[in-house]
Enzyme design. Structure first.
Site, PDB file in Angstrom:
ATOM      1  CG  HIS A   1       6.672   2.914  -8.470  1.00 10.87           C
ATOM      2  ND1 HIS A   1       7.901   3.534  -8.509  1.00 10.87           N
ATOM      3  CD2 HIS A   1       5.757   3.901  -8.312  1.00 10.87           C
ATOM      4  CE1 HIS A   1       7.745   4.843  -8.357  1.00 10.87           C
ATOM      5  NE2 HIS A   1       6.442   5.096  -8.252  1.00 10.87           N
TER       6      HIS A   1
ATOM      7  CB  VAL B   1      10.286   6.092  -5.261  1.00 13.96           C
ATOM      8  CG1 VAL B   1      11.160   4.915  -4.844  1.00 13.96           C
ATOM      9  CG2 VAL B   1       9.725   6.803  -4.026  1.00 13.96           C
TER      10      VAL B   1
ATOM     11  CG  HIS C   1       1.301   4.951  -8.761  1.00 15.19           C
ATOM     12  ND1 HIS C   1       1.342   5.545  -7.521  1.00 15.19           N
ATOM     13  CD2 HIS C   1       2.438   5.324  -9.397  1.00 15.19           C
ATOM     14  CE1 HIS C   1       2.455   6.259  -7.413  1.00 15.19           C
ATOM     15  NE2 HIS C   1       3.135   6.152  -8.532  1.00 15.19           N
TER      16      HIS C   1
ATOM     17  CG  ASN D   1       3.747   8.953 -11.854  1.00 15.21           C
ATOM     18  OD1 ASN D   1       2.888   9.155 -12.706  1.00 15.21           O
ATOM     19  ND2 ASN D   1       3.474   8.919 -10.557  1.00 15.21           N
TER      20      ASN D   1
ATOM     21  NE  ARG E   1      -3.744  -2.128   2.431  1.00  9.45           N
ATOM     22  CZ  ARG E   1      -4.662  -2.591   1.587  1.00  9.45           C
ATOM     23  NH1 ARG E   1      -4.995  -1.880   0.522  1.00  9.45           N
ATOM     24  NH2 ARG E   1      -5.256  -3.746   1.802  1.00  9.45           N
ATOM     25  CG  ASP E   2       1.465   5.547  -2.327  1.00  3.41           C
ATOM     26  OD1 ASP E   2       2.002   5.548  -3.446  1.00  3.41           O
ATOM     27  OD2 ASP E   2       1.654   6.448  -1.471  1.00  3.41           O
TER      28      ASP E   2
HETATM   29  P1  5GP Z   1       6.098   8.188  -7.734  1.00  2.00           P
HETATM   30  O1  5GP Z   1       5.820   9.616  -7.382  1.00  2.00           O
HETATM   31  O2  5GP Z   1       7.576   7.893  -7.761  1.00  2.00           O
HETATM   32  O3  5GP Z   1       5.378   7.710  -8.962  1.00  2.00           O
HETATM   33  O4  5GP Z   1       5.455   7.328  -6.574  1.00  2.00           O
HETATM   34  C1  5GP Z   1       6.114   7.068  -5.387  1.00  2.00           C
HETATM   35  C2  5GP Z   1       5.063   6.693  -4.399  1.00  2.00           C
HETATM   36  O5  5GP Z   1       5.677   6.053  -3.320  1.00  2.00           O
HETATM   37  C3  5GP Z   1       4.285   7.881  -3.826  1.00  2.00           C
HETATM   38  O6  5GP Z   1       2.900   7.732  -4.116  1.00  2.00           O
HETATM   39  C4  5GP Z   1       4.578   7.839  -2.338  1.00  2.00           C
HETATM   40  O7  5GP Z   1       3.457   8.150  -1.553  1.00  2.00           O
HETATM   41  C5  5GP Z   1       5.028   6.406  -2.135  1.00  2.00           C
HETATM   42  N1  5GP Z   1       5.999   6.218  -1.084  1.00  2.00           N
HETATM   43  C6  5GP Z   1       7.133   6.956  -0.890  1.00  2.00           C
HETATM   44  N2  5GP Z   1       7.837   6.446   0.137  1.00  2.00           N
HETATM   45  C7  5GP Z   1       7.141   5.374   0.586  1.00  2.00           C
HETATM   46  C8  5GP Z   1       7.370   4.425   1.647  1.00  2.00           C
HETATM   47  O8  5GP Z   1       8.362   4.472   2.363  1.00  2.00           O
HETATM   48  N3  5GP Z   1       6.432   3.451   1.798  1.00  2.00           N
HETATM   49  C9  5GP Z   1       5.319   3.377   1.015  1.00  2.00           C
HETATM   50  N4  5GP Z   1       4.459   2.372   1.257  1.00  2.00           N
HETATM   51  N5  5GP Z   1       5.079   4.241   0.011  1.00  2.00           N
HETATM   52  C10 5GP Z   1       5.976   5.229  -0.199  1.00  2.00           C
END
Ligand code: 5GP
Length: 114
Positions: free
Chosen positions: A100, A96, A102, A87, A29-30
């Protein structure tokens, strides 16, 4: 590539709410959910961004999407619908750098996205 928080989750060095796992894919989970269901599907073998994926990663990319769809079926919202998003880099909103998918569900999505 440098290590990220997601690789630490794969190695169980930091906690996450893991909801799905197979040999190649981990899903959890996010931390900052954008929908009632917001799960991140990551390859256990890290690829930084979609730009860094090469032909030999094709099967792995397919497995991420298939795992997302399997989870949606398992959870019972596949027919109702959901959104998958990857993304990439700054304009894509990537924060990150461990590729990944979503998976967002549980509310009606808008289009175009913000
Ligand atoms: P991005 O912006 O890279 O597409 O998505 C990264 C996602 O990772 C974000 O939606 C953010 O909320 C989530 N996220 C960042 N750090 C952590 C973490 O330590 N644990 C979890 N479960 N989600 C994270």
């Amino acid at each position: 590539m440098s290590d990220t928080i997601f690789s630490k989750i794969v190695r169980r060095e930091i906690p996450a709410d893991i909801v799905y796992e197979n040999d190649d894919v981990l899903a959890f989970r996010d931390l900052n959910p954008q929908a009632p269901v917001h799960v991140l599907f990551i390859p256990k073998r890290a690829v930084a961004t979609l730009n860094d994926a090469i032909a030999t990663d094709a099967e792995l990319l397919g497995k991420l999407l298939l795992a997302s769809a399997e989870y949606a079926r398992q959870q019972g919202f596949a027919e109702q619908g959901y959104r998958t998003v990857i993304n990439c880099n700054d304009d894509g909103g990537q924060t990150v750098f461990h590729l990944h998918v979503h998976l967002l569900a549980g509310r009606r999505m808008t289009w175009p996205p913000g």
